[in-house]
Enzyme design. Sequence first.
Site, short mmCIF file in Angstrom:
data_model
loop_
_atom_site.label_atom_id
_atom_site.label_comp_id
_atom_site.label_asym_id
_atom_site.label_seq_id
_atom_site.Cartn_x
_atom_site.Cartn_y
_atom_site.Cartn_z
N LYS A 63 -1.73 -7.63 0.04
CA LYS A 63 -2.80 -7.11 -0.80
C LYS A 63 -2.36 -5.83 -1.50
O LYS A 63 -2.69 -5.60 -2.67
CB LYS A 63 -4.04 -6.84 0.05
N ARG B 44 15.12 -35.13 -7.69
CA ARG B 44 15.85 -35.10 -8.96
C ARG B 44 14.89 -35.01 -10.14
O ARG B 44 15.12 -34.31 -11.10
CB ARG B 44 16.73 -36.34 -9.10
N HIS C 150 8.84 -51.11 -7.49
CA HIS C 150 7.77 -50.51 -8.28
C HIS C 150 6.42 -50.57 -7.57
O HIS C 150 5.42 -51.02 -8.11
CB HIS C 150 7.67 -51.16 -9.66
N PHE D 278 -12.99 -61.38 -3.64
CA PHE D 278 -13.62 -62.69 -3.85
C PHE D 278 -13.27 -63.28 -5.22
O PHE D 278 -12.79 -62.58 -6.12
CB PHE D 278 -15.13 -62.63 -3.66
#
Length: 509
Positions: free
Chosen positions: A137, A212, A272, A457
Amino acid sequence: MKRALISVYSKNNKLFQFANFLYKKGYQIISTGGTYQFLIKNGLSNVIEVSNVTSFPEILDGRVKTIHPNIYGGILANRLIEKHVKSIHTHNIKLIDIVLVNFYPFFEKMHTKKYHINSIVEFIDIGGPSMLRAAAKNYLHVTAIIDENDYELVQNEIEHNGFTSLKMRKKLAGKVFNFTSSYDSAISQYFLMDEKFPIYLHSSYKKKMILRYGENPHQKASYYINTIQNGSMCNFNQLHGKQLSFNNLRDMDIAWKIVSQFSEPACCIVKHSTPCGVALGNNIIEAFQKTYYADTISSFGGIMAVNIPITKELAKEINHIFLEVIISQNYEEDVLNILKIKKNIRIININNPISDKLEYIQIDGGILVQESDYFFPYDGNYKIVTKKKFNNKEIESLFFSQKIVKYVKSNAIVVSKGTQTLGISGGQTNRIWAARQAIERALEKSKTGLVLVSDAFFPFRDVVDEAARSGGICAILQPGGSIRDEESIKACNDYGIAMAFTGKRHFKH
């Protein structure tokens, strides 16, 4: 004379060298019990014990030793405010210019099962965080040090300038608040461990590595690990290969979660963020062969995980294909030697089981938190809704596939034969497209004995119609719950396809 207050849990030669440097530069060193003894023992004789500054001994087994106006006045005084300067002179308080503290090891101790919570609380530091926060502080005048890696930076500035720069003090103050907030967050989460959704959401993560780049080369990225949970991606070792990427880590997480669901030898290849092949086998070489040949095209450059150790035979097969990452729990030395023939392949050793029971998704200005679907395994509840029933082989294949569909982007369809996926499709904006793609891919491998599983569904009967046209789908598993369920049931009955509802959806957005 300038003064430095040093109070640390972790005492090493690096600390002594830094304290000795400060002493030689004219700093008066103030220290607490254990640190004081360490510095004296190593030859720094002119150290002042904190109790001599406070004129009060350490009490309550060290719980109270630095909490005193003579300490905090010296740290917090703003030297540009005349009233502050006058006040500390009136009370004979001396200024403190450097505060170097590291905390009791709460992070480490809370993972040690031998400690009961009543013992763990003794590793919650009170004085250390308070002193550091006070110093941070007052960074305009005080140098606050929490990280031993900063000793050299501070030393260099004092060596060249005689003092630390304001820029440096501000940066160090930021590091203090960064650490103390994480420290308090970890403690909060430990005490609220049984409360899934507390009023305030805290996060306590520590940087494990700089990546990277992010998803794309123009995006900078880093990887942080949870300080509370010992998840599988928290504690792994890279044994070989080039640096991991952002996308590698995401795919590793999915691949390992998929194979970890099975007790039988299992293999999964992810590309992916989507599984392109998953299979079980009587042994790991069979599981791999079934996985790879399910989709040899998508497997190129994929991330592969197995749930049992890789054999020499499998290592030789792996070397004939291109994979980015291999994940297993352990590796024999001769297996590693075979795999390391490939210079760049990343070989990952997983040490911990899956543990994260909550998932977090960040959106702009907020964060979504939910229970992990991983911890909702198949519970045996399903209802046959057609005239035709499942046989045992179909049941095994359907619930194998259900464990895969949980990790395919919605709308998700998985088509399998036995315990081998043959067609996986997801991320489509409507279910019929996903169904067509998955069925088409499966038919390239087999024309009969196929099962189809859906993550949600069927809004229309068109998926059943598509399955029937394939001529190879004999059983379907889906959650049910559509207002047109009866149309899908009727279609299955007309085509002689068995279908069951689970009542449990597995969306993955």
